[in-house]
Design a protein around this motif. Sequence first.
Motif, PDB file in Angstrom:
ATOM      1  N   LYS A  22      75.003  48.304  12.560  1.00 40.63           N
ATOM      2  CA  LYS A  22      76.421  48.455  12.887  1.00 40.63           C
ATOM      3  C   LYS A  22      77.031  47.111  13.285  1.00 40.63           C
ATOM      4  N   GLU A  23      76.308  46.363  14.107  1.00 39.01           N
ATOM      5  CA  GLU A  23      76.795  45.041  14.533  1.00 39.01           C
ATOM      6  C   GLU A  23      76.931  44.106  13.339  1.00 39.01           C
ATOM      7  N   MET A  24      75.946  44.137  12.447  1.00 39.24           N
ATOM      8  CA  MET A  24      76.027  43.300  11.251  1.00 39.24           C
ATOM      9  C   MET A  24      77.198  43.710  10.369  1.00 39.24           C
ATOM     10  N   GLY A  25      77.432  45.001  10.278  1.00 39.27           N
ATOM     11  CA  GLY A  25      78.553  45.481   9.470  1.00 39.27           C
ATOM     12  C   GLY A  25      79.883  44.966   9.980  1.00 39.27           C
ATOM     13  N   ILE A  26      80.063  44.992  11.282  1.00 40.66           N
ATOM     14  CA  ILE A  26      81.319  44.519  11.879  1.00 40.66           C
ATOM     15  C   ILE A  26      81.489  43.017  11.665  1.00 40.66           C
ATOM     16  N   LEU A  27      80.423  42.258  11.886  1.00 34.62           N
ATOM     17  CA  LEU A  27      80.504  40.798  11.777  1.00 34.62           C
ATOM     18  C   LEU A  27      80.697  40.345  10.336  1.00 34.62           C
ATOM     19  N   THR A  28      80.006  40.979   9.391  1.00 35.29           N
ATOM     20  CA  THR A  28      80.175  40.576   7.983  1.00 35.29           C
ATOM     21  C   THR A  28      81.555  40.956   7.465  1.00 35.29           C
ATOM     22  N   ALA A  29      82.055  42.093   7.927  1.00 36.99           N
ATOM     23  CA  ALA A  29      83.415  42.483   7.522  1.00 36.99           C
ATOM     24  C   ALA A  29      84.433  41.479   8.064  1.00 36.99           C
ATOM     25  N   TYR A  30      84.235  41.030   9.300  1.00 35.59           N
ATOM     26  CA  TYR A  30      85.116  40.029   9.892  1.00 35.59           C
ATOM     27  C   TYR A  30      85.022  38.713   9.131  1.00 35.59           C
ATOM     28  N   TYR A  31      83.797  38.347   8.748  1.00 37.80           N
ATOM     29  CA  TYR A  31      83.596  37.117   7.974  1.00 37.80           C
ATOM     30  C   TYR A  31      84.376  37.179   6.657  1.00 37.80           C
ATOM     31  N   THR A  32      84.273  38.283   5.945  1.00 43.36           N
ATOM     32  CA  THR A  32      84.973  38.448   4.657  1.00 43.36           C
ATOM     33  C   THR A  32      86.480  38.379   4.849  1.00 43.36           C
ATOM     34  N   ARG A  77      81.410  25.499  16.061  1.00 41.69           N
ATOM     35  CA  ARG A  77      81.562  24.701  14.831  1.00 41.69           C
ATOM     36  C   ARG A  77      80.249  24.041  14.432  1.00 41.69           C
ATOM     37  N   VAL A  78      79.545  23.466  15.395  1.00 45.21           N
ATOM     38  CA  VAL A  78      78.288  22.770  15.102  1.00 45.21           C
ATOM     39  C   VAL A  78      77.226  23.740  14.589  1.00 45.21           C
ATOM     40  N   LEU A  79      77.118  24.898  15.229  1.00 46.29           N
ATOM     41  CA  LEU A  79      76.138  25.882  14.766  1.00 46.29           C
ATOM     42  C   LEU A  79      76.519  26.399  13.373  1.00 46.29           C
ATOM     43  N   ALA A  80      77.810  26.626  13.155  1.00 40.23           N
ATOM     44  CA  ALA A  80      78.261  27.073  11.834  1.00 40.23           C
ATOM     45  C   ALA A  80      77.912  26.043  10.766  1.00 40.23           C
ATOM     46  N   ALA A  81      78.106  24.765  11.071  1.00 37.27           N
ATOM     47  CA  ALA A  81      77.797  23.703  10.115  1.00 37.27           C
ATOM     48  C   ALA A  81      76.305  23.677   9.788  1.00 37.27           C
ATOM     49  N   LYS A  82      75.472  23.855  10.801  1.00 38.05           N
ATOM     50  CA  LYS A  82      74.029  23.874  10.569  1.00 38.05           C
ATOM     51  C   LYS A  82      73.634  25.047   9.681  1.00 38.05           C
ATOM     52  N   LEU A  83      74.236  26.192   9.932  1.00 39.22           N
ATOM     53  CA  LEU A  83      73.917  27.375   9.142  1.00 39.22           C
ATOM     54  C   LEU A  83      74.361  27.210   7.694  1.00 39.22           C
ATOM     55  N   LEU A  84      75.518  26.587   7.483  1.00 43.86           N
ATOM     56  CA  LEU A  84      76.036  26.406   6.118  1.00 43.86           C
ATOM     57  C   LEU A  84      75.195  25.431   5.306  1.00 43.86           C
ATOM     58  N   GLN A  85      74.454  24.577   5.974  1.00 42.91           N
ATOM     59  CA  GLN A  85      73.599  23.627   5.258  1.00 42.91           C
ATOM     60  C   GLN A  85      72.246  24.238   4.884  1.00 42.91           C
ATOM     61  N   GLU A  86      72.006  25.469   5.319  1.00 40.84           N
ATOM     62  CA  GLU A  86      70.769  26.159   4.950  1.00 40.84           C
ATOM     63  C   GLU A  86      70.968  26.958   3.668  1.00 40.84           C
ATOM     64  N   LYS A  87      69.924  27.059   2.875  1.00 39.74           N
ATOM     65  CA  LYS A  87      69.981  27.822   1.614  1.00 39.74           C
ATOM     66  C   LYS A  87      69.705  29.288   1.922  1.00 39.74           C
ATOM     67  N   SER A  88      70.772  30.000   2.278  1.00 39.24           N
ATOM     68  CA  SER A  88      70.657  31.417   2.616  1.00 39.24           C
ATOM     69  C   SER A  88      72.004  32.083   2.395  1.00 39.24           C
ATOM     70  N   LEU A 117      87.098  25.331   4.644  1.00 37.55           N
ATOM     71  CA  LEU A 117      87.449  26.746   4.773  1.00 37.55           C
ATOM     72  C   LEU A 117      86.196  27.588   5.035  1.00 37.55           C
ATOM     73  N   ASP A 118      85.111  27.235   4.364  1.00 37.70           N
ATOM     74  CA  ASP A 118      83.843  27.927   4.641  1.00 37.70           C
ATOM     75  C   ASP A 118      83.409  27.678   6.081  1.00 37.70           C
ATOM     76  N   LEU A 119      83.564  26.426   6.518  1.00 36.13           N
ATOM     77  CA  LEU A 119      83.124  26.054   7.867  1.00 36.13           C
ATOM     78  C   LEU A 119      83.938  26.773   8.939  1.00 36.13           C
ATOM     79  N   VAL A 120      85.254  26.801   8.793  1.00 36.91           N
ATOM     80  CA  VAL A 120      86.082  27.422   9.829  1.00 36.91           C
ATOM     81  C   VAL A 120      85.856  28.930   9.857  1.00 36.91           C
ATOM     82  N   THR A 121      85.546  29.523   8.696  1.00 33.59           N
ATOM     83  CA  THR A 121      85.282  30.958   8.665  1.00 33.59           C
ATOM     84  C   THR A 121      83.997  31.288   9.417  1.00 33.59           C
ATOM     85  N   MET A 122      82.943  30.537   9.121  1.00 37.22           N
ATOM     86  CA  MET A 122      81.673  30.781   9.829  1.00 37.22           C
ATOM     87  C   MET A 122      81.806  30.428  11.304  1.00 37.22           C
TER      88      MET A 122
END
Length: 774
Positions: A713-723, A681-692, A752-757
Amino acid sequence: MKRSIHYILLICMLCVLYTIYSCNHFSAEQSTTEEIPDTISYNFNIRPILSDKCFKCHGPDASKRQAGLRLDIPESAYSALKDNPAAHALVPGDLDKSELFQRISTSDSSTLMPPPNSNLKRLNQYELALIKKWIKQGAKYEKHWAFVPPKYTPVPEVKDKTWPKNPIDNFILARLEKYNIKPNAEADKERLLKRISFDLTGLPPDLATMDKFLADNSPDAYEKMVDELMAKPQYGEKMALHWMDIARYADSHGYQDDNYRTQWPWRDWVIHAYNENLSYKSFITWQLAGDLMPNHTKEQLLATGFNRNHKITEEGGVIDEEYRVSYVTDRTNTFGKAMIGVSLECAHCHDHKYDPFSQKEYYQVFAFFNNVKEVGIETTVGGPETYAKKPLMQISNDDVKSVLKFVNKKDTGKLIVSIMGDSLNYHKTYILKRGSYDAPGDEVSAGTPKAILPFNDSYPKNRLGLAKWLFDKDNPLTARVYVNQIWQEFFGRGIVKTLGDFGMQGDLPSNPQLLDWLALDFRDHGWNIKRLVKQMVMSATYRQSAVISPEKLKEDPENIMLARGPRGRLPAEFVRDEVLASSGLLTKTIGGPSVNPYQPPGLWENTTSGRGQLASYKQVHGPDLYRRGMYTLIKRTVPPVEMAIFDASNRDQCEVQRLRTNTPLQALLMMNDPTVLEAARVLAAKLLQEKSTANDKIYKAFRLIICRKPTAKEMGILTAYYTEQLQSANKQSADKLLSVGEYPIPPQLDKLDLVTMMKVVDTIYNLEEAITKT
């Protein structure tokens, strides 16, 4: 239904029988193709066969010996047989007159040895050929290899002159070339950085370090990084963890009451000693006998806390002498296992059944530790004095400002540590019959096992003399044992696999010439630990890729010959450290008292006597909640559950090597542990506060945790899971998941953004590679 069950059982039995046949057939086939050495060694070629096939009935155990024949000593093996005085088990140089060879090679089942009904396997053709050649060469017995002082072997010449980076590699490659095996290529820079970072600091590299190392294309880029990591204060923490297991360090006394003890300043000293690169000779001498050194300092006195880390009872009604003897026994056994790598404790009740240690010699070593000014139980109750047991020392604020600057003492209260201190009145030592405290036999004086090295009469007969004996140039074990321990720390397996047993029942060294070369090189360069560590991590052997080809897996499943790089799960404490460091939660304070992080409720309360400071669990808060795993408080009767699940020691006794298991509980812990979920959760919060972009955030999280760039391939799996998770997120489940952990949530973030990340980050933490050194 019954017919089906019977059919299944029949199939299973056939499979088992086929497997046994296949294994035996393969083993015999392999053995017959192995090359017979030019000169047969009793220690390395013959004794393992006799131990496996013959010593059960003809070995050192008199209670099981048959026909009065011992094959482990030449006097008996060469003598006339009890049942047939005209015959001899072994006649050097004469096969026909050597009854042993006739009996192991015969086709007559009535005289065959081992007997067909003994459940011992018959010798295969390779083993028979070895014994045959040994007898022809004179059937020479040898003193056990570990009790013979090491000798320098010239660094081997190898065909591939380009691969070795230091002499370690010559020893490894010479053996690989003998079997026509090629070592792996060097690991890629990302995996190599992760490996040395965890091995030298116990922490993952940060992004800045990764980018700097990847960008450095200079020939000495790797060496510069090694030097940089070894200069960090975290190096001392990493090296100290293994010594904590050896020293059975804990934060409670053990036994039923299991009250609190303040022994942590000794842990601060160990970290300091490794960071200051105190020589191994001083490191051990101070711990064994700092109080006996002329004009000793308070630091040397603190070091002796090593001897007082054992369990101590505070219970009423116990017999004082019984427990006092148990403390001395613990110190004796720890000395044997940790410093000379032998199972000395097996001679506590009787002569050792396998090694040449008598019960008398056990109590001679016991005598070195038997004069401490201590009692089995102290009656003092209440106050800081109960946190340490006599003899003890007090550490004042002035001490911390001057001679003990490395002790992380923040408050002004009393700080008392258990140390060593001998009584002026000499305490007599007796052989204890059957090891019982109340059955004294003959009196003995301090001494050492003669089979290892007789005690030098010029040394004082106290712990300082014992330390001098340890570092005597003729002691065959001290250097071997320590370099073997350090080798395991970096390669995952000791050159001698049984770290605590270099005796007759221990494993033979996989590369005896390398072990001896390292031991002597270590000794002759001032017992310099940092130099030894750097030698190992700079070697091409260490730097190999850990990729396992099917061929190498088949040839060498345990990687004994080191044709690939080390790979293994991180120690329990470093699993926690990896999660905290990669998320940015880690509190990097060095030393100080142990802390109580998250723990399931009721564990202590349901297992304690209800007395003392540790009767109930009091969780810490704030920065202390995120300290390194090595600072988690260890209560012996209820060790930290997350550490126990990952095979950490409960510190009841000296432990030179941990088990490495892979259980479903470990996966469940990673998926449900509050620390892991909070870190996600903490790492996700830090990432969400970055402009990226979301992809960039996932990419960065992967690098922080896995310490390399993800594949497409790894990025594809993780981004699909994120979506997928973003589309299915709901506020009720989000609130429940986000409530785990105490670290505050930035109020401006969408839940909702935070729990997803958070779920994506948590998934990365649960990859096998996240907690594996590759």
